[in-house]
Design a protein around this motif. Structure first.
Motif: not given
Length: 218
Positions: A1-16, A207-215
């Motif tokens: 797991m990788y945390w960006l502040g309070p946001f959880e991701y399976p890995s750094k690669q998933a966030l990238l 559902k999570g994604g990296a960032l919301p698409e509707r910016v």
């Protein structure tokens, strides 16, 4: 797991991968979505040259076309000056921030509540996101109907707590806040206000994604 502040991701690669998709799909111009803005501030703080990039302070973020090809992230400072920054440099090879460790420690603090919720489920159980049936515990992710980061933000406002001022001790599953009174208060707050729900692992990641698409929406 990788945390960006309070946001959880399976890995750094998933966030990238998610950030790459976000830049590809999101409209050009100023980013106004509050969740996207929070994530970009957290990313920027991890940049190897963060102090110079931030300068007098960031007013807002943009998605702009690069000079040669593609799209990129830009920041606009409070004095009107602009600069680009690479989200890859913010993530690749950079240690987790102190703020990220605090958020992770608070996640570990409420883990028993998630485990208790999981133990009470009877299979098959309906995924709260996709409405598909979950037939095996290995396909289950215990999810927050209100995102964890929002719940944590509400807690901080209610108790007037600045997460960046807190310290952690230990590592891995033993990561914890030095100030146990704050983690105890969050455990109680989470017990009263968190609404947990079952979800399929694949549905929760989508559902999570990296960032919301509707910016373009706040």
């Amino acid at each position: 797991m990788y945390w960006l502040g309070p946001f959880e991701y399976p890995s750094k690669q998933a966030l990238l991968d998610g950030l790459k998709e976000f830049l590809r799909k999101a409209p050009l111009g100023r980013i106004r979505n509050s969740e996207a803005i929070q994530k970009l501030h957290l990313l920027l703080a991890l940049h190897p040259d963060a102090e110079r990039k931030i300068g007098v302070g960031v007013d807002h973020f943009l998605i702009a076309r690069n000079t040669l090809a593609g799209r990129g992230l830009r920041l606009v400072r409070t004095d009107g000056s602009e600069d680009s920054f690479s989200y890859k440099k913010c993530i690749t090879g950079v240690a987790q921030s102190a703020h990220g460790k605090v958020c992770e420690a608070l996640r570990f603090a409420v883990r028993p509540q998630l485990d208790s919720f999981r133990a009470r489920l009877t299979y098959p159980v309906e995924c709260a996101i996709s409405h598909e049936m979950i037939v095996h515990p290995n396909d289950l992710h215990v999810d927050h109907s209100e995102p964890f980061w929002q719940l944590l933000a509400h807690f901080c406002r209610t108790h007037q707590i600045d997460l960046s001022s807190l310290e952690t001790t230990g590592n891995g599953m033993n990561l914890a806040l030095v100030d146990h009174s704050i983690s105890d208060a969050f455990v109680e707050y989470h017990l009263k206000h968190a609404h947990l729900q079952p979800s399929r692992k694949s549905a929760n990641l989508l559902k999570g994604g990296a960032l919301p698409e509707r910016v373009d929406q706040v």
